[in-house]
Design a protein around this motif. Structure first.
Motif, PDB file in Angstrom:
ATOM      1  N   PHE A   1     -13.249 -14.631  33.562  1.00 57.40           N
ATOM      2  CA  PHE A   1     -12.397 -15.550  32.807  1.00 57.40           C
ATOM      3  C   PHE A   1     -11.854 -14.863  31.559  1.00 57.40           C
ATOM      4  O   PHE A   1     -12.527 -14.041  30.933  1.00 57.40           O
ATOM      5  CB  PHE A   1     -13.204 -16.780  32.396  1.00 57.40           C
ATOM      6  CG  PHE A   1     -12.434 -17.770  31.566  1.00 57.40           C
ATOM      7  CD1 PHE A   1     -11.593 -18.694  32.161  1.00 57.40           C
ATOM      8  CD2 PHE A   1     -12.544 -17.771  30.182  1.00 57.40           C
ATOM      9  CE1 PHE A   1     -10.880 -19.609  31.397  1.00 57.40           C
ATOM     10  CE2 PHE A   1     -11.833 -18.676  29.402  1.00 57.40           C
ATOM     11  CZ  PHE A   1     -11.000 -19.600  30.017  1.00 57.40           C
ATOM     12  N   PHE A   2     -10.632 -15.214  31.206  1.00 59.73           N
ATOM     13  CA  PHE A   2     -10.028 -14.710  29.973  1.00 59.73           C
ATOM     14  C   PHE A   2      -9.034 -15.748  29.474  1.00 59.73           C
ATOM     15  O   PHE A   2      -8.684 -16.694  30.192  1.00 59.73           O
ATOM     16  CB  PHE A   2      -9.335 -13.370  30.204  1.00 59.73           C
ATOM     17  CG  PHE A   2      -8.218 -13.427  31.217  1.00 59.73           C
ATOM     18  CD1 PHE A   2      -6.909 -13.692  30.824  1.00 59.73           C
ATOM     19  CD2 PHE A   2      -8.472 -13.228  32.568  1.00 59.73           C
ATOM     20  CE1 PHE A   2      -5.877 -13.759  31.756  1.00 59.73           C
ATOM     21  CE2 PHE A   2      -7.440 -13.294  33.505  1.00 59.73           C
ATOM     22  CZ  PHE A   2      -6.145 -13.562  33.102  1.00 59.73           C
TER      23      PHE A   2
ATOM     24  N   ILE B   1      -4.123 -25.533  27.020  1.00 61.65           N
ATOM     25  CA  ILE B   1      -4.975 -26.538  26.381  1.00 61.65           C
ATOM     26  C   ILE B   1      -4.761 -26.403  24.882  1.00 61.65           C
ATOM     27  O   ILE B   1      -4.834 -25.290  24.335  1.00 61.65           O
ATOM     28  CB  ILE B   1      -6.452 -26.324  26.741  1.00 61.65           C
ATOM     29  CG1 ILE B   1      -6.642 -26.483  28.246  1.00 61.65           C
ATOM     30  CG2 ILE B   1      -7.351 -27.274  25.969  1.00 61.65           C
ATOM     31  CD1 ILE B   1      -7.988 -25.993  28.750  1.00 61.65           C
ATOM     32  N   TYR B   2      -4.489 -27.519  24.225  1.00 61.60           N
ATOM     33  CA  TYR B   2      -4.284 -27.507  22.778  1.00 61.60           C
ATOM     34  C   TYR B   2      -5.349 -28.351  22.096  1.00 61.60           C
ATOM     35  O   TYR B   2      -5.815 -29.361  22.641  1.00 61.60           O
ATOM     36  CB  TYR B   2      -2.904 -28.068  22.424  1.00 61.60           C
ATOM     37  CG  TYR B   2      -1.760 -27.188  22.876  1.00 61.60           C
ATOM     38  CD1 TYR B   2      -1.391 -26.056  22.138  1.00 61.60           C
ATOM     39  CD2 TYR B   2      -1.056 -27.484  24.036  1.00 61.60           C
ATOM     40  CE1 TYR B   2      -0.348 -25.252  22.550  1.00 61.60           C
ATOM     41  CE2 TYR B   2      -0.003 -26.676  24.462  1.00 61.60           C
ATOM     42  CZ  TYR B   2       0.347 -25.559  23.716  1.00 61.60           C
ATOM     43  OH  TYR B   2       1.378 -24.752  24.117  1.00 61.60           O
TER      44      TYR B   2
ATOM     45  N   ASP C   1     -16.115 -22.392  31.320  1.00 67.16           N
ATOM     46  CA  ASP C   1     -15.617 -21.237  30.563  1.00 67.16           C
ATOM     47  C   ASP C   1     -14.911 -21.676  29.280  1.00 67.16           C
ATOM     48  O   ASP C   1     -15.007 -21.002  28.255  1.00 67.16           O
ATOM     49  CB  ASP C   1     -14.654 -20.420  31.437  1.00 67.16           C
ATOM     50  CG  ASP C   1     -15.346 -19.806  32.635  1.00 67.16           C
ATOM     51  OD1 ASP C   1     -16.374 -19.139  32.444  1.00 67.16           O
ATOM     52  OD2 ASP C   1     -14.877 -20.006  33.766  1.00 67.16           O
ATOM     53  N   MET C   2     -14.211 -22.813  29.349  1.00 67.46           N
ATOM     54  CA  MET C   2     -13.530 -23.308  28.160  1.00 67.46           C
ATOM     55  C   MET C   2     -14.530 -23.742  27.091  1.00 67.46           C
ATOM     56  O   MET C   2     -14.325 -23.504  25.896  1.00 67.46           O
ATOM     57  CB  MET C   2     -12.609 -24.476  28.520  1.00 67.46           C
ATOM     58  CG  MET C   2     -11.357 -24.088  29.286  1.00 67.46           C
ATOM     59  SD  MET C   2     -10.304 -22.892  28.423  1.00 67.46           S
ATOM     60  CE  MET C   2     -10.036 -23.742  26.882  1.00 67.46           C
ATOM     61  N   VAL C   3     -15.625 -24.364  27.492  1.00 70.32           N
ATOM     62  CA  VAL C   3     -16.653 -24.777  26.529  1.00 70.32           C
ATOM     63  C   VAL C   3     -17.200 -23.554  25.784  1.00 70.32           C
ATOM     64  O   VAL C   3     -17.390 -23.575  24.561  1.00 70.32           O
ATOM     65  CB  VAL C   3     -17.786 -25.552  27.229  1.00 70.32           C
ATOM     66  CG1 VAL C   3     -18.969 -25.760  26.286  1.00 70.32           C
ATOM     67  CG2 VAL C   3     -17.281 -26.895  27.734  1.00 70.32           C
TER      68      VAL C   3
ATOM     69  N   ASP D   1      -4.024 -32.075  26.710  1.00 69.49           N
ATOM     70  CA  ASP D   1      -4.167 -31.517  28.057  1.00 69.49           C
ATOM     71  C   ASP D   1      -5.502 -30.803  28.209  1.00 69.49           C
ATOM     72  O   ASP D   1      -5.962 -30.100  27.303  1.00 69.49           O
ATOM     73  CB  ASP D   1      -2.995 -30.623  28.433  1.00 69.49           C
ATOM     74  CG  ASP D   1      -1.754 -31.431  28.797  1.00 69.49           C
ATOM     75  OD1 ASP D   1      -1.872 -32.654  28.969  1.00 69.49           O
ATOM     76  OD2 ASP D   1      -0.660 -30.844  28.901  1.00 69.49           O
ATOM     77  N   SER D   2      -6.112 -30.986  29.368  1.00 69.69           N
ATOM     78  CA  SER D   2      -7.484 -30.523  29.573  1.00 69.69           C
ATOM     79  C   SER D   2      -7.603 -29.281  30.448  1.00 69.69           C
ATOM     80  O   SER D   2      -8.686 -28.728  30.585  1.00 69.69           O
ATOM     81  CB  SER D   2      -8.295 -31.648  30.215  1.00 69.69           C
ATOM     82  OG  SER D   2      -7.782 -31.950  31.504  1.00 69.69           O
ATOM     83  N   GLY D   3      -6.482 -28.846  31.083  1.00 71.97           N
ATOM     84  CA  GLY D   3      -6.541 -27.680  31.957  1.00 71.97           C
ATOM     85  C   GLY D   3      -7.184 -28.007  33.295  1.00 71.97           C
ATOM     86  O   GLY D   3      -7.516 -29.148  33.608  1.00 71.97           O
ATOM     87  N   TYR D   4      -7.375 -26.965  34.099  1.00 73.29           N
ATOM     88  CA  TYR D   4      -8.024 -27.104  35.413  1.00 73.29           C
ATOM     89  C   TYR D   4      -9.506 -27.437  35.252  1.00 73.29           C
ATOM     90  O   TYR D   4     -10.187 -26.890  34.380  1.00 73.29           O
ATOM     91  CB  TYR D   4      -7.929 -25.792  36.181  1.00 73.29           C
ATOM     92  CG  TYR D   4      -6.610 -25.495  36.845  1.00 73.29           C
ATOM     93  CD1 TYR D   4      -5.984 -26.420  37.671  1.00 73.29           C
ATOM     94  CD2 TYR D   4      -6.005 -24.249  36.694  1.00 73.29           C
ATOM     95  CE1 TYR D   4      -4.789 -26.125  38.320  1.00 73.29           C
ATOM     96  CE2 TYR D   4      -4.811 -23.940  37.339  1.00 73.29           C
ATOM     97  CZ  TYR D   4      -4.209 -24.877  38.144  1.00 73.29           C
ATOM     98  OH  TYR D   4      -3.037 -24.574  38.790  1.00 73.29           O
ATOM     99  N   GLY D   5     -10.013 -28.248  36.146  1.00 78.20           N
ATOM    100  CA  GLY D   5     -11.440 -28.550  36.137  1.00 78.20           C
ATOM    101  C   GLY D   5     -12.306 -27.331  36.378  1.00 78.20           C
ATOM    102  O   GLY D   5     -13.411 -27.217  35.859  1.00 78.20           O
TER     103      GLY D   5
END
Length: 500
Positions: free
Chosen positions: A225-226, A251-252, A273-275, A264-268
Motif C-alpha cells: 500500500f502507498f 479521501i479528504y 491501510d488507511m487507519v 469520501d471514504s475510499g475503497y473498503g
C-alpha cells in the motif's frame, strides 16, 4: 415464470446447439439471452431463460445427461506430448479410443506423414483432474512410445476451447469463492462481453481489464500500500488533508480543534491501510464526527460502513448503493455495462457502504451560480454548503463548498488529470474499457465541469482581496488551484508507504 441462467459446454458439431434449444422448447422455456463467440471459447455458450423452477431443473438434468451442462469450475490440466503411432490403418482410431475413454478434450493435433517427423503425432489435451492425467498416461505408455512435452497443472497453457474455465480460475485467485457464485459472476461478465462486442470492442480486452482491475486492488494492500498526501493549513485552527490511495478516489479530512470530518471514504479494501496512514500523520479518529459522501461509486463510498460514525449523503446516492447499479436514476439506467461493472468493482474492492446514514433534504435553499445549494454543515468554525450536481457523472452526486475559505470538493466532475501518476491513470482507464465512459451523461458532465470552473473563477475574485484562492479538491488527483486556464497542483505532495 422466473429468470434463470446456465452455462453449457457443447461439442463443436452440427446440431449441438439445436439440441439445447429443443430441450428448452419441450419444457416451455423462453430463451431471452444467448451468447456464443468461437473467438473467445470454442465450446462455451451462455443462456438466460424464463421458465418455472421445475422446468429449469428438468432442463439442467437433461443437459447434464448429455454432458452439455457446465457443472464445475475446477482447475483444468493441460498435457502436451508426442506419440509414435504404428504405420497401419486404424492406428489413429485406436489411439483416439483411449483419449475418449478418459473424457479428455483434444486441444491440439499435429500429424503429417510427409514431414521429417512422419511417425510422430503431437497431441494437446485438457483434462479435469490429476487422477485422469495419471490414468491416461498409464494407458498410453503401455501401448505407445511417447515423449511428454508439457504438463501444466495450473491452466496457464490452456487454449481457447476452455477460455472461460481459465478465466474463472483467475477470478477465484483474486476473490476466492465457490463455484455457484462464480457461475453467476461469469454469466454477468459474459453479458458485458456480449454488449461491448456489439459496440466493436475486443472481447479479450474486456477480460484483461477485469482481471487487471481485481489484481491491481489485491496487490496494493498491506506492505504494498502507498498514498500521496497533502496537508494544508486552512486557518489557525483548521487543517485540510488530501489523500490519494493507490487506486480509486481520494479521501479528504477537514480537522478543527475539536472535531474531524471525512469527505469520501475510499475503497473498503484499503480501510486497514488507511487507519495506519491516519495514525502516521497524526490523525485522531476518535474526533471523527461524520463522513460526507459525494457519490455512490465504490471508490468514494465503499468504506463508509467500516467507520463507527454517521454518513451524510444525497438520496440518489443511497438509491444507487441499494440498487447496486451506478446507472440508476440516469438516462442509461437499463445499460447492462454499468450494472455489471458496479457488481464487479464492489466485489473486488470489498464494498462496505454506509448503513448509518442521514439523507440531505430535497429542497433548494439558494444557488451558487447555476448550482443548487440544498443543505449546510459545520466543521468547527468552517461553514460548508452542500451543492447538488447536474447528474453528469452520477445521479445524486454532491459537491461541498466552504465559501469563506474557498474549499471546493468537486468529486469526479472536476479533476486535475495531469497530477495523476501513470499507474493511477492506467487503473482509471480500466473502468472506461468496461463501460465505454465513466459518466452516465457525457453532455451533462461537460456542462457540470464548465459550471464548476465558472463558480471557481467567481470565488477567486471574491477571495483575491484576502490573498486566497479556491482550493479544488477533486475526486482523484492532487489538490489544485485554477489560474483561469489550467489546474495546477497546490503545495507539496508527500509520499507515504507502509514502511514509512
Amino acid at each position: 415464470m422466473n429468470k434463470f441462467s446456465f452455462i453449457t459446454r457443447i461439442p463443436n458439431e452440427p446440431g449441438a446447439l439445436h439440441r439445447v434449444a429443443k430441450i428448452a422448447k419441450i419444457h416451455n422455456a423462453n430463451i431471452h439471452r444467448i451468447h456464443y463467440n468461437y473467438k473467445i471459447d470454442l465450446n462455451t455458450v451462455f443462456f438466460e431463460i424464463s421458465s418455472s423452477k421445475e422446468a429449469y431443473e428438468k432442463i439442467r438434468n437433461e443437459l447434464n445427461e448429455l454432458g452439455y451442462l457446465q457443472i464445475s469450475l475446477e482447475p483444468v490440466h493441460y498435457l502436451k506430448f508426442n506419440i509414435f503411432l504404428p504405420n497401419r490403418p486404424g492406428a489413429l482410431f485406436e489411439f483416439l479410443d483411449n483419449i475418449t475413454s478418459t473424457n479428455a478434450n483434444i486441444a491440439f493435433l499435429d500429424f503429417d506423414e510427409r514431414s521429417n517427423r512422419h511417425d510422430k503425432l503431437t497431441v494437446g489435451l485438457t483434462l479435469d483432474n490429476t487422477s485422469t492425467v495419471n490414468l491416461l498416461l498409464e494407458n498410453l505408455q503401455q501401448r505407445y512410445p511417447m515423449e511428454i512435452l508439457e504438463y501444466d497443472a495450473e491452466g496457464e497453457k490452456l487454449d481457447d476451447t476452455v477460455f472461460y474455465l481459465l478465466f474463472a480460475q483467475k477470478i477465484r485467485e483474486i476473490i476466492g469463492t465457490e463455484d455457484d457464485f462464480l457461475f453467476k459472476l461469469l454469466n454477468d461478465i459474459n453479458h458485458i462481453v456480449q454488449e461491448l462486442t456489439r459496440l466493436g470492442e475486443n472481447p479479450k480486452k474486456v477480460f484483461e481489464s477485469i482481471i487487471t482491475t481485481g489484481n491491481t486492488l489485491k496487490n496494493t494492500q498491506g506492505d504494498k500500500f502507498f498514498a500521496d498526501v497533502q496537508i494544508i493549513n486552512i486557518n489557525n485552527d483548521s487543517f485540510l488533508y488530501g489523500i490519494q490511495p493507490p487506486c480509486g478516489g481520494n479521501i479528504y479530512l477537514v480537522e478543527s480543534k475539536d472535531e474531524l470530518v471525512m469527505i469520501d471514504s475510499g475503497y473498503g479494501i484499503y480501510y486497514g491501510d488507511m487507519v495506519k496512514l491516519f495514525q502516521h500523520i497524526g490523525i485522531n479518529l476518535k474526533k471523527l464526527k461524520g463522513i460526507y459522501i459525494t457519490h455512490a461509486d465504490a471508490d468514494h463510498s465503499g468504506a463508509g460502513g467500516l467507520y463507527d460514525v454517521k454518513s451524510y449523503l444525497n438520496k440518489g446516492t443511497l438509491d444507487i448503493i441499494n440498487k447496486t447499479n451506478r446507472a440508476y436514476g440516469s438516462a442509461v439506467e437499463e445499460c447492462v455495462l454499468e450494472e455489471v461493472y458496479t457488481k464487479l468493482i464492489n466485489l473486488f474492492s470489498n464494498f462496505n457502504p454506509p448503513t448509518n446514514v442521514d439523507v440531505f433534504p430535497n429542497k433548494i435553499i439558494k444557488r451558487r451560480g447555476k448550482i443548487p445549494v440544498i443543505h449546510s454543515f459545520k466543521v468547527g468554525d468552517l461553514k460548508f454548503e452542500v451543492l447538488e450536481s447536474l447528474g453528469g457523472h452520477l445521479h445524486g452526486q454532491a459537491f461541498f463548498l466552504c465559501p469563506a475559505e474557498g474549499l471546493l470538493f468537486t468529486a469526479d466532475s472536476l479533476i486535475n488529470f495531469e497530477s495523476l501518476s501513470s499507474e493511477r491513470k492506467k487503473y482509471n482507464i480500466l473502468a472506461k474499457n468496461l463501460m465505454t465512459s465513466v459518466n452516465v451523461d457525457t453532455e451533462r458532465a461537460r456542462k457540470e465541469r464548465k459550471t464548476l470552473l465558472e463558480l471557481i473563477s467567481s470565488l477567486n475574485e471574491a477571495l483575491l482581496s484576502e490573498g486566497k484562492q479556491c482550493l479544488i479538491c477533486g475526486g482523484h488527483g492532487a489538490i489544485s488551484v485554477f489560474d483561469g486556464n489550467t489546474l495546477k497542483v497546490n503545495g507539496k505532495i508527500h509520499h507515504y508507504g507502509s514502511d514509512s
